[in-house]
Design a protein around this motif. Sequence first.
Motif, PDB file in Angstrom:
ATOM      1  N   ILE A   1       0.812  -1.224   0.000  1.00  0.00           N
ATOM      2  CA  ILE A   1       0.000   0.000   0.000  1.00  0.00           C
ATOM      3  C   ILE A   1       0.843   1.271   0.000  1.00  0.00           C
ATOM      4  CG2 ILE A   1      -1.931  -1.179   1.113  1.00  0.00           C
ATOM      5  CD1 ILE A   1      -1.303   0.552   3.626  1.00  0.00           C
ATOM      6  N   ILE A   2       2.145   1.157   0.327  1.00  0.00           N
ATOM      7  CA  ILE A   2       3.009   2.340   0.331  1.00  0.00           C
ATOM      8  C   ILE A   2       4.068   2.290  -0.764  1.00  0.00           C
ATOM      9  CG2 ILE A   2       2.614   2.914   2.751  1.00  0.00           C
ATOM     10  CD1 ILE A   2       5.383   1.580   3.322  1.00  0.00           C
ATOM     11  N   GLU A   3       4.043   1.223  -1.556  1.00  0.00           N
ATOM     12  CA  GLU A   3       4.958   1.137  -2.695  1.00  0.00           C
ATOM     13  C   GLU A   3       4.386   1.942  -3.863  1.00  0.00           C
ATOM     14  OE1 GLU A   3       5.259  -3.115  -3.242  1.00  0.00           O
ATOM     15  OE2 GLU A   3       7.085  -3.200  -2.038  1.00  0.00           O
ATOM     16  N   GLU A   4       5.167   2.065  -4.954  1.00  0.00           N
ATOM     17  CA  GLU A   4       4.681   2.758  -6.158  1.00  0.00           C
ATOM     18  C   GLU A   4       3.290   2.256  -6.502  1.00  0.00           C
ATOM     19  OE1 GLU A   4       5.860   5.108  -8.370  1.00  0.00           O
ATOM     20  OE2 GLU A   4       7.554   5.478  -7.031  1.00  0.00           O
ATOM     21  N   GLN A   5       2.381   3.173  -6.794  1.00  0.00           N
ATOM     22  CA  GLN A   5       0.988   2.902  -7.134  1.00  0.00           C
ATOM     23  C   GLN A   5       0.160   2.395  -5.952  1.00  0.00           C
ATOM     24  OE1 GLN A   5       0.197   4.057 -10.133  1.00  0.00           O
ATOM     25  NE2 GLN A   5       2.384   4.420 -10.413  1.00  0.00           N
TER      26      GLN A   5
ATOM     27  N   CYS B   1       0.473  13.763 -11.067  1.00  0.00           N
ATOM     28  CA  CYS B   1       0.432  14.200  -9.670  1.00  0.00           C
ATOM     29  C   CYS B   1      -0.923  14.849  -9.394  1.00  0.00           C
ATOM     30  CB  CYS B   1       1.563  15.177  -9.387  1.00  0.00           C
ATOM     31  SG  CYS B   1       1.641  15.657  -7.649  1.00  0.00           S
ATOM     32  N   ALA B   2      -1.615  14.316  -8.400  1.00  0.00           N
ATOM     33  CA  ALA B   2      -2.933  14.848  -8.035  1.00  0.00           C
ATOM     34  C   ALA B   2      -2.906  15.311  -6.587  1.00  0.00           C
ATOM     35  CB  ALA B   2      -3.999  13.769  -8.217  1.00  0.00           C
ATOM     36  N   GLU B   3      -3.679  16.341  -6.309  1.00  0.00           N
ATOM     37  CA  GLU B   3      -3.803  16.833  -4.943  1.00  0.00           C
ATOM     38  C   GLU B   3      -5.037  16.207  -4.314  1.00  0.00           C
ATOM     39  OE1 GLU B   3      -5.163  21.018  -3.393  1.00  0.00           O
ATOM     40  OE2 GLU B   3      -3.045  21.117  -4.022  1.00  0.00           O
ATOM     41  N   LEU B   4      -4.880  15.672  -3.105  1.00  0.00           N
ATOM     42  CA  LEU B   4      -5.990  15.099  -2.351  1.00  0.00           C
ATOM     43  C   LEU B   4      -6.112  15.852  -1.034  1.00  0.00           C
ATOM     44  CD1 LEU B   4      -5.209  11.283  -2.736  1.00  0.00           C
ATOM     45  CD2 LEU B   4      -6.865  12.604  -4.026  1.00  0.00           C
ATOM     46  N   THR B   5      -7.326  16.250  -0.689  1.00  0.00           N
ATOM     47  CA  THR B   5      -7.576  16.909   0.582  1.00  0.00           C
ATOM     48  C   THR B   5      -8.590  16.092   1.359  1.00  0.00           C
ATOM     49  OG1 THR B   5      -7.114  19.072  -0.377  1.00  0.00           O
ATOM     50  CG2 THR B   5      -8.335  19.039   1.690  1.00  0.00           C
ATOM     51  N   PHE B   6      -8.273  15.820   2.614  1.00  0.00           N
ATOM     52  CA  PHE B   6      -9.156  15.047   3.483  1.00  0.00           C
ATOM     53  C   PHE B   6      -9.564  15.910   4.674  1.00  0.00           C
ATOM     54  CE2 PHE B   6      -6.240  11.987   1.538  1.00  0.00           C
ATOM     55  CZ  PHE B   6      -7.139  11.126   0.935  1.00  0.00           C
ATOM     56  N   ILE B   7     -10.823  15.836   5.035  1.00  0.00           N
ATOM     57  CA  ILE B   7     -11.303  16.461   6.260  1.00  0.00           C
ATOM     58  C   ILE B   7     -11.491  15.324   7.265  1.00  0.00           C
ATOM     59  CG2 ILE B   7     -13.096  17.826   7.377  1.00  0.00           C
ATOM     60  CD1 ILE B   7     -11.422  19.350   5.267  1.00  0.00           C
TER      61      ILE B   7
ATOM     62  N   MET C   1       1.214   8.481  -0.518  1.00  0.00           N
ATOM     63  CA  MET C   1       0.938   9.883  -0.778  1.00  0.00           C
ATOM     64  C   MET C   1       1.839  10.709   0.121  1.00  0.00           C
ATOM     65  SD  MET C   1      -2.887  10.163   0.765  1.00  0.00           S
ATOM     66  CE  MET C   1      -3.510   8.535   0.450  1.00  0.00           C
ATOM     67  N   PHE C   2       2.077  11.919  -0.297  1.00  0.00           N
ATOM     68  CA  PHE C   2       3.041  12.764   0.383  1.00  0.00           C
ATOM     69  C   PHE C   2       2.356  14.040   0.867  1.00  0.00           C
ATOM     70  CE2 PHE C   2       5.126   9.957  -2.534  1.00  0.00           C
ATOM     71  CZ  PHE C   2       6.086   9.381  -1.727  1.00  0.00           C
ATOM     72  N   VAL C   3       2.541  14.323   2.142  1.00  0.00           N
ATOM     73  CA  VAL C   3       1.842  15.428   2.787  1.00  0.00           C
ATOM     74  C   VAL C   3       2.355  16.774   2.292  1.00  0.00           C
ATOM     75  CG1 VAL C   3       3.384  15.639   4.794  1.00  0.00           C
ATOM     76  CG2 VAL C   3       0.955  16.198   5.030  1.00  0.00           C
ATOM     77  N   GLU C   4       1.444  17.724   2.236  1.00  0.00           N
ATOM     78  CA  GLU C   4       1.800  19.116   1.966  1.00  0.00           C
ATOM     79  C   GLU C   4       1.516  19.971   3.189  1.00  0.00           C
ATOM     80  OE1 GLU C   4       0.039  22.805  -0.545  1.00  0.00           O
ATOM     81  OE2 GLU C   4       0.359  20.969  -1.693  1.00  0.00           O
ATOM     82  N   SER C   5       0.325  19.750   3.781  1.00  0.00           N
ATOM     83  CA  SER C   5      -0.016  20.578   4.938  1.00  0.00           C
ATOM     84  C   SER C   5      -1.057  19.901   5.821  1.00  0.00           C
ATOM     85  CB  SER C   5      -0.541  21.943   4.486  1.00  0.00           C
ATOM     86  OG  SER C   5      -1.760  21.798   3.799  1.00  0.00           O
ATOM     87  N   VAL C   6      -1.084  20.362   7.061  1.00  0.00           N
ATOM     88  CA  VAL C   6      -2.076  19.968   8.055  1.00  0.00           C
ATOM     89  C   VAL C   6      -2.653  21.266   8.591  1.00  0.00           C
ATOM     90  CG1 VAL C   6      -2.451  18.868  10.298  1.00  0.00           C
ATOM     91  CG2 VAL C   6      -0.785  17.885   8.698  1.00  0.00           C
ATOM     92  N   GLN C   7      -3.979  21.364   8.633  1.00  0.00           N
ATOM     93  CA  GLN C   7      -4.622  22.571   9.145  1.00  0.00           C
ATOM     94  C   GLN C   7      -5.710  22.195  10.146  1.00  0.00           C
ATOM     95  OE1 GLN C   7      -3.654  25.716   8.579  1.00  0.00           O
ATOM     96  NE2 GLN C   7      -2.055  24.897   7.272  1.00  0.00           N
TER      97      GLN C   7
ATOM     98  N   HIS D   1      -0.279  14.908  -1.849  1.00  0.00           N
ATOM     99  CA  HIS D   1      -0.061  14.733  -3.281  1.00  0.00           C
ATOM    100  C   HIS D   1       0.152  13.250  -3.523  1.00  0.00           C
ATOM    101  CE1 HIS D   1       0.173  18.970  -4.350  1.00  0.00           C
ATOM    102  NE2 HIS D   1       0.694  19.114  -3.143  1.00  0.00           N
ATOM    103  N   LYS D   2      -0.450  12.753  -4.600  1.00  0.00           N
ATOM    104  CA  LYS D   2      -0.401  11.326  -4.942  1.00  0.00           C
ATOM    105  C   LYS D   2      -0.373  11.185  -6.452  1.00  0.00           C
ATOM    106  CE  LYS D   2      -3.214   7.146  -4.350  1.00  0.00           C
ATOM    107  NZ  LYS D   2      -2.068   6.301  -4.415  1.00  0.00           N
ATOM    108  N   LYS D   3       0.382  10.228  -6.917  1.00  0.00           N
ATOM    109  CA  LYS D   3       0.413   9.964  -8.349  1.00  0.00           C
ATOM    110  C   LYS D   3      -0.784   9.082  -8.702  1.00  0.00           C
ATOM    111  CE  LYS D   3       4.353   9.452 -10.560  1.00  0.00           C
ATOM    112  NZ  LYS D   3       5.582   8.877 -11.122  1.00  0.00           N
ATOM    113  N   ILE D   4      -1.636   9.603  -9.597  1.00  0.00           N
ATOM    114  CA  ILE D   4      -2.809   8.866 -10.069  1.00  0.00           C
ATOM    115  C   ILE D   4      -2.752   8.846 -11.586  1.00  0.00           C
ATOM    116  CG2 ILE D   4      -5.333   8.789 -10.157  1.00  0.00           C
ATOM    117  CD1 ILE D   4      -5.360  10.279  -7.477  1.00  0.00           C
ATOM    118  N   ASN D   5      -2.731   7.644 -12.168  1.00  0.00           N
ATOM    119  CA  ASN D   5      -2.621   7.477 -13.618  1.00  0.00           C
ATOM    120  C   ASN D   5      -1.429   8.248 -14.190  1.00  0.00           C
ATOM    121  OD1 ASN D   5      -4.978   5.876 -13.677  1.00  0.00           O
ATOM    122  ND2 ASN D   5      -6.254   7.698 -13.783  1.00  0.00           N
ATOM    123  N   GLY D   6      -0.313   8.206 -13.472  1.00  0.00           N
ATOM    124  CA  GLY D   6       0.915   8.839 -13.947  1.00  0.00           C
ATOM    125  C   GLY D   6       0.977  10.335 -13.749  1.00  0.00           C
TER     126      GLY D   6
END
Length: 145
Positions: A49-53, A83-89, A58-64, A76-81
Amino acid sequence: MKLLLLCLGLTLVCAHHEDNHDVVTSNFDMSKISGEWYSILLNSNVKEIIEEQGIMRMFVESVQALDNSSLSLKYHKKINGECAELTFICDETEEEGVYSVSYDGYNKIHIVEADYNDYVIFYFLNYQNGEITQGMDLYGRVFSC
Protein backbone atom coordinates in the motif's frame (compact mmCIF):
# COMPACT_ATOMS: atom_id res chain seq x y z
CA MET A 1 6.81 -6.09 14.80
CA LYS A 2 7.89 -3.89 11.91
CA LEU A 3 5.93 -0.99 13.35
CA LEU A 4 7.69 -1.42 16.68
CA LEU A 5 11.04 -1.32 14.91
CA LEU A 6 9.96 1.80 13.04
CA CYS A 7 8.98 3.45 16.32
CA LEU A 8 12.34 2.54 17.84
CA GLY A 9 14.16 3.86 14.79
CA LEU A 10 12.17 7.09 14.78
CA THR A 11 12.83 7.58 18.47
CA LEU A 12 16.56 7.11 17.95
CA VAL A 13 16.63 9.45 14.96
CA CYS A 14 14.72 12.13 16.80
CA ALA A 15 16.66 11.69 20.05
CA HIS A 16 20.07 12.21 18.46
CA HIS A 17 19.68 15.99 18.60
CA GLU A 18 21.58 17.56 21.48
CA ASP A 19 19.11 20.43 21.83
CA ASN A 20 16.25 20.14 24.26
CA HIS A 21 13.13 19.47 22.26
CA ASP A 22 9.63 19.92 23.48
CA VAL A 23 8.23 16.51 22.62
CA VAL A 24 4.47 16.23 23.13
CA THR A 25 2.70 12.87 23.41
CA SER A 26 -0.74 14.00 24.60
CA ASN A 27 -2.92 17.11 24.89
CA PHE A 28 -1.83 18.23 21.42
CA ASP A 29 -2.21 21.88 20.44
CA MET A 30 -3.52 21.42 16.92
CA SER A 31 -2.85 25.05 16.03
CA LYS A 32 0.86 24.29 16.53
CA ILE A 33 0.64 21.20 14.29
CA SER A 34 -1.02 23.30 11.59
CA GLY A 35 1.17 24.34 8.71
CA GLU A 36 3.45 22.99 6.03
CA TRP A 37 4.95 19.50 6.43
CA TYR A 38 7.06 17.10 4.36
CA SER A 39 6.76 13.32 4.30
CA ILE A 40 9.96 11.79 5.68
CA LEU A 41 8.99 8.14 6.23
CA LEU A 42 6.01 5.95 5.32
CA ASN A 43 5.57 2.48 6.81
CA SER A 44 2.88 -0.18 6.91
CA ASN A 45 2.40 -3.81 7.84
CA VAL A 46 1.22 -4.27 4.22
CA LYS A 47 4.10 -2.84 2.22
CA GLU A 48 2.20 -2.90 -1.09
CA ILE A 49 0.00 0.00 0.00
CA ILE A 50 3.01 2.34 0.33
CA GLU A 51 4.96 1.14 -2.69
CA GLU A 52 4.68 2.76 -6.16
CA GLN A 53 0.99 2.90 -7.13
CA GLY A 54 0.00 1.88 -3.58
CA ILE A 55 -3.26 3.32 -2.28
CA MET A 56 -1.58 4.94 0.76
CA ARG A 57 1.52 6.18 -1.07
CA MET A 58 0.94 9.88 -0.78
CA PHE A 59 3.04 12.76 0.38
CA VAL A 60 1.84 15.43 2.79
CA GLU A 61 1.80 19.12 1.97
CA SER A 62 -0.02 20.58 4.94
CA VAL A 63 -2.08 19.97 8.05
CA GLN A 64 -4.62 22.57 9.15
CA ALA A 65 -6.70 22.63 12.32
CA LEU A 66 -10.24 23.77 11.50
CA ASP A 67 -12.53 25.81 13.74
CA ASN A 68 -14.85 22.83 14.28
CA SER A 69 -11.95 20.72 15.72
CA SER A 70 -11.55 18.75 12.47
CA LEU A 71 -8.28 18.51 10.57
CA SER A 72 -7.68 19.26 6.92
CA LEU A 73 -4.88 17.13 5.48
CA LYS A 74 -3.54 18.00 2.04
CA TYR A 75 -1.52 15.37 0.15
CA HIS A 76 -0.06 14.73 -3.28
CA LYS A 77 -0.40 11.33 -4.94
CA LYS A 78 0.41 9.96 -8.35
CA ILE A 79 -2.81 8.87 -10.07
CA ASN A 80 -2.62 7.48 -13.62
CA GLY A 81 0.91 8.84 -13.95
CA GLU A 82 -0.10 12.38 -12.96
CA CYS A 83 0.43 14.20 -9.67
CA ALA A 84 -2.93 14.85 -8.03
CA GLU A 85 -3.80 16.83 -4.94
CA LEU A 86 -5.99 15.10 -2.35
CA THR A 87 -7.58 16.91 0.58
CA PHE A 88 -9.16 15.05 3.48
CA ILE A 89 -11.30 16.46 6.26
CA CYS A 90 -10.70 14.30 9.32
CA ASP A 91 -13.28 14.42 12.08
CA GLU A 92 -12.26 14.51 15.72
CA THR A 93 -13.30 11.40 17.67
CA GLU A 94 -14.02 11.10 21.37
CA GLU A 95 -10.41 9.98 21.90
CA GLU A 96 -7.87 12.76 22.36
CA GLY A 97 -5.54 13.06 19.36
CA VAL A 98 -7.56 10.59 17.25
CA TYR A 99 -9.36 11.50 14.02
CA SER A 100 -11.45 9.56 11.52
CA VAL A 101 -11.78 9.80 7.76
CA SER A 102 -13.20 7.71 4.92
CA TYR A 103 -10.63 6.79 2.29
CA ASP A 104 -10.29 3.31 0.84
CA GLY A 105 -12.37 2.14 3.78
CA TYR A 106 -12.61 3.69 7.23
CA ASN A 107 -9.47 5.16 8.82
CA LYS A 108 -8.56 6.13 12.37
CA ILE A 109 -5.59 8.48 12.56
CA HIS A 110 -3.73 8.79 15.86
CA ILE A 111 -1.24 11.54 16.56
CA VAL A 112 1.48 9.70 18.43
CA GLU A 113 4.09 12.34 19.10
CA ALA A 114 5.08 15.80 18.00
CA ASP A 115 7.76 18.38 18.37
CA TYR A 116 5.80 21.24 16.86
CA ASN A 117 8.86 22.83 15.26
CA ASP A 118 10.44 19.64 13.89
CA TYR A 119 8.27 16.55 13.41
CA VAL A 120 4.96 14.80 13.96
CA ILE A 121 4.26 11.06 13.93
CA PHE A 122 0.88 9.75 12.76
CA TYR A 123 -0.30 6.16 13.26
CA PHE A 124 -3.25 4.99 11.19
CA LEU A 125 -5.57 2.02 11.13
CA ASN A 126 -7.42 1.28 7.90
CA TYR A 127 -10.52 -0.90 8.18
CA GLN A 128 -11.70 -2.43 4.92
CA ASN A 129 -13.51 -5.67 4.05
CA GLY A 130 -13.00 -7.05 7.55
CA GLU A 131 -9.24 -6.48 7.45
CA ILE A 132 -7.16 -3.98 9.42
CA THR A 133 -4.04 -2.42 7.95
CA GLN A 134 -1.65 -0.41 10.10
CA GLY A 135 0.73 2.33 9.10
CA MET A 136 2.91 5.12 10.41
CA ASP A 137 3.98 8.38 8.84
CA LEU A 138 6.77 10.69 9.97
CA TYR A 139 6.41 14.28 8.79
CA GLY A 140 9.06 16.95 9.18
CA ARG A 141 8.94 20.72 8.99
CA VAL A 142 12.09 20.72 6.88
CA PHE A 143 12.59 18.45 3.89
CA SER A 144 15.64 16.22 4.30
CA CYS A 145 16.83 12.99 2.76
